[in-house]
Scaffold this motif. Structure first.
Motif, PDB file in Angstrom:
ATOM      1  N   ARG D 498       0.576  -1.356   0.117  1.00 27.37           N
ATOM      2  CA  ARG D 498      -0.406   0.281   0.215  1.00 27.37           C
ATOM      3  C   ARG D 498       0.821   1.262  -0.284  1.00 27.37           C
ATOM      4  NH1 ARG D 498      -2.512  -1.104   4.583  1.00 27.37           N
ATOM      5  NH2 ARG D 498      -1.388   0.128   5.735  1.00 27.37           N
ATOM      6  N   MET D 499       1.849   1.243   0.856  1.00 28.12           N
ATOM      7  CA  MET D 499       3.086   2.403   0.795  1.00 28.12           C
ATOM      8  C   MET D 499       3.914   2.248  -0.750  1.00 28.12           C
ATOM      9  SD  MET D 499       4.495   1.405   4.450  1.00 28.12           S
ATOM     10  CE  MET D 499       5.960   2.388   4.218  1.00 28.12           C
ATOM     11  N   GLN D 913      15.456  20.311   1.534  1.00 26.35           N
ATOM     12  CA  GLN D 913      13.876  19.706   1.797  1.00 26.35           C
ATOM     13  C   GLN D 913      13.455  19.839   3.729  1.00 26.35           C
ATOM     14  OE1 GLN D 913      11.867  16.941  -1.801  1.00 26.35           O
ATOM     15  NE2 GLN D 913      11.343  15.794   1.094  1.00 26.35           N
ATOM     16  N   GLY D 914      13.792  19.343   4.096  1.00 26.76           N
ATOM     17  CA  GLY D 914      14.025  18.775   5.363  1.00 26.76           C
ATOM     18  C   GLY D 914      14.494  20.211   6.422  1.00 26.76           C
ATOM     19  N   ARG D 919       7.883  24.102   1.550  1.00 30.03           N
ATOM     20  CA  ARG D 919       8.304  23.659   0.684  1.00 30.03           C
ATOM     21  C   ARG D 919       8.550  24.103  -1.197  1.00 30.03           C
ATOM     22  NH1 ARG D 919       3.203  18.732   1.752  1.00 30.03           N
ATOM     23  NH2 ARG D 919       4.219  18.505   3.702  1.00 30.03           N
ATOM     24  N   ILE D 923      12.920  17.282  -3.535  1.00 30.13           N
ATOM     25  CA  ILE D 923      14.088  16.553  -4.187  1.00 30.13           C
ATOM     26  C   ILE D 923      12.979  15.350  -4.720  1.00 30.13           C
ATOM     27  CG2 ILE D 923      15.428  14.880  -3.263  1.00 30.13           C
ATOM     28  CD1 ILE D 923      16.688  17.301  -2.786  1.00 30.13           C
ATOM     29  N   PHE D 926      11.986  12.305  -4.166  1.00 36.77           N
ATOM     30  CA  PHE D 926      11.233  11.235  -2.557  1.00 36.77           C
ATOM     31  C   PHE D 926      10.686  13.007  -1.915  1.00 36.77           C
ATOM     32  CE2 PHE D 926      15.195   8.535  -2.811  1.00 36.77           C
ATOM     33  CZ  PHE D 926      14.564   7.544  -2.220  1.00 36.77           C
ATOM     34  N   MET D 928       8.030  15.365  -0.408  1.00 29.52           N
ATOM     35  CA  MET D 928       7.355  16.013   0.913  1.00 29.52           C
ATOM     36  C   MET D 928       6.027  15.383   0.637  1.00 29.52           C
ATOM     37  SD  MET D 928       9.405  17.392   2.736  1.00 29.52           S
ATOM     38  CE  MET D 928       7.669  17.925   4.298  1.00 29.52           C
ATOM     39  N   ILE D 931       6.355  11.370   0.501  1.00 31.98           N
ATOM     40  CA  ILE D 931       6.762  10.605   2.077  1.00 31.98           C
ATOM     41  C   ILE D 931       5.381  10.593   2.437  1.00 31.98           C
ATOM     42  CG2 ILE D 931       8.161  11.587   3.722  1.00 31.98           C
ATOM     43  CD1 ILE D 931      10.744  12.556   1.982  1.00 31.98           C
ATOM     44  N   SER D 932       4.709  12.115   2.337  1.00 29.74           N
ATOM     45  CA  SER D 932       4.016  12.004   3.625  1.00 29.74           C
ATOM     46  C   SER D 932       3.026  11.052   3.755  1.00 29.74           C
ATOM     47  CB  SER D 932       3.447  13.743   3.777  1.00 29.74           C
ATOM     48  OG  SER D 932       3.233  13.687   2.552  1.00 29.74           O
ATOM     49  N   GLN D 934       3.276   8.590   1.417  1.00 27.90           N
ATOM     50  CA  GLN D 934       3.862   6.825   2.149  1.00 27.90           C
ATOM     51  C   GLN D 934       3.746   7.608   4.233  1.00 27.90           C
ATOM     52  OE1 GLN D 934       8.171   6.210   0.923  1.00 27.90           O
ATOM     53  NE2 GLN D 934       7.683   4.571   1.334  1.00 27.90           N
ATOM     54  N   ILE D 935       3.581   8.083   4.591  1.00 28.58           N
ATOM     55  CA  ILE D 935       3.597   7.841   5.526  1.00 28.58           C
ATOM     56  C   ILE D 935       1.918   7.593   5.834  1.00 28.58           C
ATOM     57  CG2 ILE D 935       3.525   9.358   8.049  1.00 28.58           C
ATOM     58  CD1 ILE D 935       6.187  10.215   7.076  1.00 28.58           C
ATOM     59  N   ARG D 936       0.927   8.343   5.526  1.00 25.35           N
ATOM     60  CA  ARG D 936       0.059   8.354   5.585  1.00 25.35           C
ATOM     61  C   ARG D 936      -0.392   7.035   4.614  1.00 25.35           C
ATOM     62  NH1 ARG D 936      -1.554  11.686   1.822  1.00 25.35           N
ATOM     63  NH2 ARG D 936      -0.963  13.315   3.013  1.00 25.35           N
ATOM     64  N   ALA D 938       1.199   4.381   5.413  1.00 23.51           N
ATOM     65  CA  ALA D 938       1.737   3.300   6.169  1.00 23.51           C
ATOM     66  C   ALA D 938       0.350   3.276   7.860  1.00 23.51           C
ATOM     67  CB  ALA D 938       2.778   3.579   6.840  1.00 23.51           C
ATOM     68  N   LEU D 939       0.365   4.275   7.875  1.00 24.41           N
ATOM     69  CA  LEU D 939      -0.578   3.984   9.264  1.00 24.41           C
ATOM     70  C   LEU D 939      -2.512   4.334   8.885  1.00 24.41           C
ATOM     71  CD1 LEU D 939       1.180   7.061  11.098  1.00 24.41           C
ATOM     72  CD2 LEU D 939       1.281   4.690  11.506  1.00 24.41           C
TER      73      LEU D 939
END
Lengths: 136, 450, 60, 941, 314
Positions: D498-499, D913-914, D919, D923, D926, D928, D931-932, D934-936, D938-939
């Protein structure tokens, strides 16, 4: 069924992610609670991701990068270190236990260190309980 | 049948208040309350903040008189840190403060109060306001808007921000004035002075003359007064000086702001968030009874005009003399606040010019060296709405460890309550009341410009 | 004198860190490289060291 | 080519035919996927060579887990099946990929090449035969290489320091130096292996980190930590880590009592006999040329030195005695890692020089179809789930995973493969992409670190942008590590897929950027290193500009007479100057200095300013800094006031002129480490020990009646220079050790110079009467190094020398691409090492200059002009100075500012970027958002 | 045809209202022709409970445009806000208090009960006073921004907001188009010289004036952050700039972030500290980092400091 925390682990492509791969190749076993998000460098980690993850229900967040002075990008991990000290303090400001965040240095040759880090983090977070308990 | 009239919100004032008029079974006024509805807690949430930042926080107490809080706070922090602003820094602050008075007085008199007089207290609410004034007297309205804007923009341009200013800093001022700015400000202020004089004449001839009866009576009470005067000659001061507390009989004591705690106290009633300040040093306690009030004094324009010996600038001094010859000293009529306000308008313009003409005003040395440290400091200035007291204690890091604020309006809460009661009970009889009558009750509050 | 055409390829004997570096540089400069290693994998002695070897990137 | 050995080299430079013998692997490299199932099932265990016999491996094995290629091999000596046909065969049974081939045979290849580079490396001295210090008798006496394996997390004890005999945790460990080095009696290796001192210190420090409380002692003769930052490391080991250093020769190791403890006896510095008991003794074994290399050298007719290393010249350190055959690494003398890497590059430079006319003749590029533009289409994601034989499918319920995957948004196609990485699967994926018009791909299999390049190529073949693939690592990071909990592994696999799907949804096509290259080189500094580098580049056909501050070429070498091996420096330097000056491709700018520089890799522009103020601008693709170093002017030993106290460089001149003082003098005292290895200059100047010893030999040879004393701290005649040290002692040069706390005292008393020093062996102050005192002065960084450092944004290290990109692996590169360093500008070193480094720098520069354009990785920082507003928070965080602040609209400062990223300098680390609050920079690959998302994802479950 | 408008203030200082009045020349046509103001406590006398105060339910007339200023910190504010939402077609949150909690939300960093108790027991207050609770609206548990309580159609932050943009929002609404508002950070509107943080390794307290040449244009002054002062420009939404220079910067005073975060949902504290930490500036040199949230303490950003209690899970 006990509490199974969800932990987001940001791993540097060059070290921790490789170590995680190696842990697999060596068939080392560790808790299944970690979800790895690959970054090119621990210095790429924006603190916002930590807050985002926690606010979306992650019970813990880890950043795993190369040992100091071994950064592929010179000093990206120093940036990560500077940021993480700060993140730990800010977590309290935003109402999270600082223990929910962890920064670990793991070289690509240290699958054992990777396994140890994620195992300890899982144990720690299990003790701490779900993130949502803290709020409100 | 007994009932309560809730006049909410009290409008065309700065702040959140409600008037509750309790009528008895016969429709006569049993009691009135001016409820202050809002509490924000500045005294508490500035605790822990670095003291030099506080002047930039407490200005949010009031968006109409932010300069007053900003500068009172700066004075308090100066004193807590043991810093003395440079002469030019000191004068620049005062210049900004009196300039801010100019705008405030134009705003209050023309935007908030004037509709009552120009359009009449009984005019329909939909027209009894600045929009109505524009239609009724378009040229005047245009001129008023232009003048207020001029004053605001002058401040804005010189000091960065007119609302919630930042240019006053611990130890002095954030930037020096250059010659070009001085010239520009002088020119603008002279225009404002002309307008101020015009406004005073306009009010004397077209307002006060016309409403003399109301002025003499509406909300009239008898109290003492508190205001700032020059330490040397007792003349009117707005930024720096000593305080004079005058009884209704004209006797007075003078004291330094630092010692305020020995002279005044704060009384709390369960029906309003605002505390009520009273004269503790009179040792008679606190009572708002209309007939024999205890400890009650008033602040703000009328109070200042009453306590001062004179005004140091010529046109305002002339106006003061005329005022005193008509109303005596101390003058008690509540609606005279408006009159006094316009005298102060003239003074503010004149004083600004005086400061701009001072040779040292463009000196680049505007800020003294300061070190954050533990201490205590009281900063007092005269805000449009009365004597403003900021009292801070700092810890060894120079962060606020305790604060006590007495803002201008709180001195006047008790007298306002009395004026409301006085007005309501005079105007409402046997259950007869109307929108116009109730507006007059509000006018009694509006005079204080809370 | 006999002029023989030179061959644009190189053989490097030894797949340790030295050989790998030579191979990479030569390949990057436009030569075809044969990297000959005696054992089953390149990396040489350096791969046996515990530290000083943060990444494996020299061998790709 | 692995499992291969060269047996013969025929032909001549430019045209060799090499015979290569390839041993059978018994595993088909094309089929093996490196999963390791075979090893798990293999019943036969033997000692692991990789673990230096400290651990075991199976008969079918990989050398180590990250081995390249990651292909298994069968050891025919150990394999039950190969030894006995018809038996075992367990590996063949479990190998789902069908890669086992018991019928594999030895092959002979004959390969035509233009040049041969020999880098056979070293083997460690094997102390078994000589039985030194009980090795092979007492189980707890091990070699340093074995100790490395014990320290390693992938080693036999997983990094826990326990001793072999009884697995008892080690509390006390002793390191014995010079085993198989500097010892002709025992092993015939008279030379110094040069690397063991440093590696023993490193091992001691790391061991202490592994086991807190561990006591470590290093027993040594001289600590030879002469490399860059090595002395600092030793000081830290002593001060911070508490490593104990004992200068002595141990005279015995015995078993202590009934246990396996070891008793060491030695005579300490106070002259007392001491006995100490240790849990473990580590022998710092020396390096020597491996036997197979000796054989090869014999076959190929390569001359060797007496120490069995390839014979080379100091001015051509990689050239062997046979033209066209080059030697590098430890084959040309003991070397540490950075020196080896440098010599590898140097060999490449020498080869390029030789074969320059044939460049690009044999290298070719693959071609791919045109890329389809998918930016306007909505995502159509294809997911390929790999079983990896049973590696994944044995744990994860791939069926259930497939069903789940099909329900994810934008996923239009799901397919399972037995091995997604096999060639037929690749063809199938290409087909599916076309037939299903997929525009984004997820491969749920193993690690992107190993397989992403493969799938990127697959996408390219299918006409899709290569960055539109994402891998879900459901093997290495899932099925392999949660074997015992299939349920959890399946649910985690769903999360991972899913990620990946979420992430690939916001992926964009990326293009790698190409930057044209100015095919010219700039070399700053006209000393030996600079000239060698310039000459090598020029010989390869590139135009080179050589900038020299003074009016003469030659640099510090002009002060030298002989190299350590006796070559005459002035002759060689003169030859070199001649070649440089007359080379048609080299433009020499004498009396010019670089005063301004701009640009980046491939496109530098440097401004030179002459002594007369005249300016020249040079465009170049690469630059080499070889600005050399300065001599230290002593403040100590009354150098200023006593005329006969001279520096080593001055002495050489006086000696050469046969100056009267030298001629008459009878007593010479050399004082070492003047300005080196102390206080703020905690580094070793490396060449002075050898230099003084050489001078001493000269003096003694000329007149054996002279008294020559050398006051030293550690005699650092490393490598094959040890022979000089030995010769000097033989000639009667007296070596007296002093320590920092008892530095010599030099006073003048009429015609005599008194030198007083504490003798650690005799334990009393020693008074020497000298006629001449020679100070071995330090090499100091150029005082104006910081100017160049700022111009080219190349860093200086703590000691003031230029700092390379990586101390071990990139010893001549700067962290700024396109800039390189060589010679003394980098660190004190001998001529031979300077030459090697100069050649290496040239080779590295040529890897750039040989191309018309450089392609940069697609992963790079891009400015989002909508969001960036030039707050400059990211400008200084960029490690590569790739970010600059510019006006949003040129010549209109009121339109605001934004940052510009120089793509050629950006490495895509994402630190910018970090750091960005809005924003304003991202990159590619990669972002933001990615990545976010992907975080979303994941959860989300 | 004029568009009806209702203005309300909640927990506020009236600075926003003054900002409206500062629109200048265009003010009069705006409030008399463009708009038909039907309710606005500062300017006119429409009452909640009827003009004679006899009503029981709070009432505000229908309006097309509603503008609320101030934060929500007591029941009355909440009721007024809800009534505004019900009656207004388009509801605009004006000013940082309304959009992000503003200065009053600093209270969210304190223990409310304790603080209120403290306010009524100061040195100058008569002893024995209690927190008033008769006929005064009780406080909410914390200070809220408007959008935490009702749907808000448009946010226009600023302390105070820029009159120019207030006018733009109103005019664009009347004209039926999207308003043109700044979307970047304060730095975008700041002309100071920026080169990167250079050698700055700590932030200084603002107890000495910044370096600049009096009378010289602002673009000759070095960025205040790069001078070592904590200037929140990089993390703060633009909008304060008039005459091409941000308000505070033109007074040579560092930005304190009164327009709230530059990005929706951004967190000034986190972003600022990250900006410092990423640049190797010691974030611990920020004396009072919580006050970075002094304008944006609503939305759960600012919470009372927790006394650290070890949590044991059974």
């Amino acid at each position: 069924m006990g509490f199974e925390p969800k932990i987001i682990a940001f791993c540097c492509h060059w070290c921790a992610y490789a170590a995680a791969d190696l842990a697999g190749a060596a068939r080392m076993q560790y808790p299944h609670n970690v979800r790895i998000v690959r970054l090119m460098c621990s210095g790429m980690m924006h603190p916002e991701f930590v807050m985002d993850a926690l606010s979306q229900g992650a019970d813990g967040v880890m950043v795993l990068g190369c040992h100091l002075d071994e950064c592929r990008y010179r000093d990206g991990n120093y940036r990560a270190l500077d940021r993480s000290d700060m993140v730990v303090e800010l977590l309290e400001d935003f109402g999270y236990e600082p223990e929910r965040f962890n920064l670990t240095w793991v070289s690509s040759q240290e699958p054992d260190k990777f396994v140890k880090a994620v195992t300890e983090m899982t144990v720690r977070i299990k003790k701490l309980g779900p993130v949502n308990d803290v709020q409100g | 049948m007994a009932k309560v009239l809730n006049i909410a919100p009290v409008s065309r004032i700065e702040g959140h208040a409600k008037i509750a008029i309790h009528l008895d079974d016969n429709g006569n006024v049993e009691n009135t309350f001016l409820h202050i509805q809002s509490l924000r807690g500045f005294e508490k949430f500035i605790e822990g903040r670095p003291a030099e930042e506080v002047p930039r926080i407490v200005n949010r107490i009031c968006g109409i008189c932010p300069w007053m809080h900003h500068l009172a706070s700066n004075k308090a922090v100066d004193s807590a840190f043991g810093a003395t602003p440079t002469p030019t820094g000191h004068k620049l602050r005062e210049m900004c403060q009196v300039m801010a008075h100019i705008n405030d007085k134009i705003l209050h008199f023309f935007f908030l109060a004037a509709p009552d007089f120009v359009l009449g207290p009984d005019a329909d609410y939909s027209v009894r306001n600045i929009m109505g004034l524009v239609k009724a007297a378009p040229e005047l309205a245009k001129q008023v808007v232009k003048m207020r804007q001029l004053g605001q923009m002058m401040l804005d341009k010189f000091a960065g921000k007119a609302i919630h200013p930042v240019a006053g800093v611990v130890g002095g001022f954030a930037k020096p004035m250059v010659e070009e700015e001085r010239k520009e400000l002088l020119q603008g202020t002279r225009t404002l002075l002309d307008f101020g004089c015009y406004a005073l004449d306009f009010a004397i001839n077209n307002v006060f003359a016309k409403y003399m009866d109301i002025i003499g009576d509406l909300g009239a009470i008898k109290t003492g007064f508190l205001g700032m005067i020059d330490r040397e000659d007792g003349s009117l001061r707005l930024y720096d000086g000593q305080l004079r507390l005058m009884k209704s009989d004209g006797s007075f004591v003078d004291f330094e702001g630092d010692d305020y705690i020995d002279y005044i106290g704060e009384h709390v009633e369960p029906w309003g968030y605002s505390k009520m300040v009273y004269a503790k040093s009179w040792k008679e306690g606190f009572d708002m009874a209309l007939t024999a009030p205890k400890g009650i004094y008033r602040v703000n324009t009328l109070a200042r005009i009453n306590v001062c010996e004179k005004i140091s600038t010529p046109r305002a001094q002339a106006a003061l003399e005329a005022f005193r010859s008509s109303f005596g000293r101390p003058a008690q009529q509540t609606l005279l606040y408006h009159y006094a306000r316009l005298i102060e308008l003239v003074y503010s313009c004149e004083r600004t010019i005086e400061l701009l003409e001072w040779e040292g005003i463009t000196d680049p040395n505007v800020r003294a060296k300061v070190e954050p440290k533990a201490g205590r400091g009281v900063g007092v200035v005269e805000a449009p709405r009365g004597t403003l007291i900021h009292d801070y204690t700092t810890d060894e890091n120079g962060c606020i460890s305790g604060a006590n604020l007495i803002v201008g309006t709180t001195h006047n809460i008790a007298p306002m309550n009395m004026s409301v009661k006085r007005a309501a009970s005079t105007l409402i009889k046997d259950g007869v009341y109307s929108e116009g009558i109730l507006n007059q009750v509000e006018m009694a509050v509006r005079a204080y410009d809370p | 004198m006999l002029i023989t055409k030179k061959i644009g390829s190189v053989m490097i004997v030894g797949g340790g860190v030295t050989g790998i570096q030579a191979a990479l540089d030569l390949a990057d400069s436009g030569f075809f490289v044969y990297l000959v290693e005696k054992s089953g994998a390149i990396g040489g002695a350096m791969s046996q060291l515990d530290k000083i070897f943060p990444t494996n990137d020299c061998s790709m | 080519m692995t499992l291969c050995e060269v047996t013969d080299i025929a032909g001549r430079a430019g045209n060799f035919t090499v015979t290569v013998k390839e041993a059978p692997r018994y595993v088909d490299m094309g089929k093996c996927i490196g999963c390791g199932d075979c090893t798990e099932k293999c019943p036969k265990q033997v000692d692991s060579e990789y673990d230096a016999e400290t651990g075991k491996r199976r008969a079918i094995y990989v050398k180590y887990l990250q081995a390249v290629p990651l292909k298994y091999q069968i050891d025919p000596e150990a394999c039950i099946r190969l030894q006995n046909i018809g038996t075992c065969g367990a590996c063949e049974e479990v190998c789902d990929a069908g890669a086992i081939n018991f019928g594999d045979i030895e092959k002979i290849h004959r390969i035509d090449v233009g040049a041969v580079v020999l880098a056979p490396g070293f083997e460690v001295f094997d102390p078994t035969d000589s039985g030194v210090w009980g090795y092979g008798i007492f189980p707890n006496v091990i070699t340093s290489l074995q100790f490395e394996r014990y320290l390693s997390a992938s080693g036999p004890t997983k990094g826990y320091l326990v001793r072999p005999s009884d697995s008892k945790a080690v509390k006390k460990v002793a390191f014995l130096q010079c085993v198989g080095s500097r010892d002709e009696n025992l092993c015939g290796n008279g030379y110094c292996s040069s690397v063991c001192c440093m590696s023993a210190i490193k091992e001691a420090v790391i061991a202490k980190e592994h086991s807190p409380g561990l006591q470590t002692s290093i027993f040594y003769m001289d600590m030879r930590t002469h490399g860059k930052e090595f002395d600092q490391y030793m000081e830290r080991a002593r001060e911070t880590s508490g490593v104990r250093f004992v200068r002595c020769r141990v005279n015995g190791v015995e078993k202590d009592g009934s246990r396996d403890d070891l008793r060491l006896s030695y005579i300490n510095e106070e002259g007392l006999q001491v006995e100490e008991v240790y849990d473990m003794v580590v022998l710092s074994v020396g390096l020597q040329t491996p036997k197979h290399a000796l054989k090869l050298a014999y076959n190929a007719d390569i001359k060797l030195t007496g120490d069995n290393f390839a014979a080379t010249s100091d001015f051509a350190p990689v050239q062997t005695s046979r033209e066209g055959i080059f030697a590098c690494g430890s084959f040309a003398g003991p070397k540490n890692i950075s020196q080896s890497v440098t010599s590898g590059s140097a060999a490449a430079a020498a080869v390029s020089d030789l074969l320059a006319p044939a460049r690009f003749e044999l290298s070719a590029d693959a071609s791919f179809p045109d890329e389809k533009d998918v930016s306007a289409d909505g995502p159509r994601i294809g997911v390929f789930l790999c079983h990896c034989g049973s590696n994944i499918a044995g744990v994860v319920d791939v069926e259930a995973l497939g069903e789940y995957t099909a329900t994810l948004p934008d996923v239009v196609y799901v397919e399972q493969n037995l091995f997604s990485c096999s060639q037929d699967s690749q063809d199938m994926i290409v087909e599916r992409i076309q037939e299903q018009s997929l525009n984004r791909i997820v491969v749920a299999a193993c690690s992107p670190r190993t397989h992403e390049p493969l799938f990127r190529k697959t996408l390219k073949t299918a006409g899709l942008n290569e960055y539109l693939v994402e891998m879900a690592n459901i093997r290495n990071q899932n099925s392999w590590v949660h074997t015992a909990d299939p349920e959890a592994a399946t649910s985690k696999a769903k999360d991972l897929v899913r990620m990946a799907v979420a992430r690939v949804t916001c992926s964009d096509s990326l293009k790698s950027i190409s930057v044209p290259i100015t095919q010219k080189g700039l070399v700053i500094g006209g000393g030996t290193a600079g000239m060698i580098a310039a000459l090598n580049m020029a010989e390869q056909g590139f135009e080179v500009h050589l900038v020299e501050k003074t009016d003469i070429l030659g640099g510090n070498a002009l002060n030298l007479k002989h190299t350590w091996s006796g070559q005459h420096v002035p002759t060689e330097v003169a030859k070199l100057v001649d070649k440089v000056v007359w080379h048609e491709k080299i433009v020499v700018h004498r009396e010019f200095e670089v005063t301004a520089a701009e640009g980046f890799v491939g496109n530098f522009k440097s401004t030179l300013t002459g002594r007369d103020g005249f300016k020249r601008t040079i465009e170049h693709g690469a630059g080499i800094i070889a600005t050399g170093a300065e001599q230290y002017i002593p403040q100590e030993y009354n150098y200023e006031s006593i005329t006969r106290v001279v520096t080593s460089v001055q002495f050489d001149k006086l000696y050469e002129l046969n100056e009267v003082h030298v001629r008459r003098a009878k007593n010479f005292v050399f004082i070492q480490c003047v300005g080196s290895r102390e206080e703020n200059n905690m580094y070793c100047s490396k060449v002075c020990c050898t230099h003084s010893v050489q001078s001493a030999i000269g003096l003694k040879k000329e007149n054996p009646n002279r008294n020559v004393y050398i006051l030293y701290r550690d005699m650092r005649t490393y490598g094959q220079r040890e022979a000089l040290y030995k010769q000097a002692r033989k000639l009667g040069v007296i070596f007296i050790n002093y320590e920092l706390h008892g530095k010599p005292n030099v006073t003048e008393n009429g015609l005599v110079i008194n030198v007083e020093v504490w003798d650690h062996i005799l334990h009393r102050p020693l008074k020497l009467e000298a006629d001449m005192v020679i100070l071995a002065i330090a090499i100091r960084p150029m005082s104006d190094a910081s100017t160049l450092s700022k111009l080219y944004k190349v860093p200086l290290g703590g000691d003031g020398f230029f700092q390379e990109a990586h101390a071990k692996l990139r010893p001549v590169d700067f962290s700024v691409d396109g800039m390189f360093v060589a010679g003394l500008a980098h660190f004190p070193k001998s001529i031979e090492e300077s030459v090697s480094q100069a050649l290496a720098a040239s080779a590295r520069a040529v890897t750039l200059l040989s191309k018309r354009e450089v392609f940069l990785d697609g992963i790079t920082a891009i400015v989002d002009e909508q969001n960036c507003d030039g707050c400059a928070l990211c400008v200084d965080v960029c490690p590569y100075n790739a970010i600059t602040l510019v006006d949003r609209i040129a010549d209109d400062p009121d339109a605001g500012k934004l940052i510009r990223v120089n793509q050629a300098q950006c490495k895509g680390c994402g630190i910018c970027q970090g750091s960005c609050p809005k924003r304003g920079v991202y990159i590619t690959g990669f972002t933001m958002e990615q990545i976010s998302t992907q975080i979303r994802a994941a959860l989300a479950a | 045809m004029a568009v009806t408008a209702a203005l309300e203030w909640l927990g506020s200082c009236s600075g926003c209202e003054i900002a409206i009045l500062n629109i200048g020349e265009d003010l009069l046509p705006l409030i008399t022709e463009t708009l038909d103001i039907v309710h606005a406590p500062l300017l006119m006398d429409h009452k909640y409970f009827g003009q004679c105060g006899e009503g029981v339910a709070l009432e505000i007339p229908d309006a097309v445009i509603g503008i609320v200023t101030g934060c929500v910190n007591n029941r009355e504010h909440l009721e007024v806000l809800q009534e505004m939402r019900t009656k207004c077609k388009v509801l605009i949150a004006l000013g940082t208090c309304a959009t992000h909690g503003g200065i009053p939300a600093l209270m969210n960093g304190q223990d409310q009960q304790e603080s209120w108790q403290g306010i009524f027991t100061t040195v100058s207050t008569d002893p024995g006073a209690e927190i008033p609770d008769v006929e005064v609206p009780p406080p909410l548990d914390r200070v809220y921004a408007c959008d935490e309580k009702v749907r808000i159609d448009m946010q226009l932050p600023g302390c105070p907001p820029n009159p120019e943009f207030i006018a733009e929002v109103i005019v664009s609404l009347v004209e039926g188009r999207d308003p043109i508002l700044p979307s970047k950070s304060v730095c975008d509107t700041c002309l100071t010289k920026r080169e990167g943080k250079g050698t700055v390794d700590k932030v200084k307290r603002f107890i000495e004036n910044v370096e600049f040449e009096p009378g010289a244009p602002i673009d000759e002054m070095r960025c205040l952050l790069e001078q070592g002062y904590m200037c929140m420009g990089p993390v703060t939404a633009a909008g304060c700039a008039k005459r091409g220079v941000p308000g505070c910067i033109s007074a040579r005073v560092p930005c304190r972030g009164c327009f709230g975060p530059v990005r929706k949902g951004g967190n000034q504290l986190l972003d600022m500290m990250n900006g410092l930490a990423s640049n190797g500036i010691d974030y611990k040199s920020v004396v009072d980092r919580r006050s970075i949230l002094r304008f944006t303490g609503a939305h759960g950003r600012l919470r009372p400091v927790k006394k650290h209690v070890a949590r044991e899970k059974s």
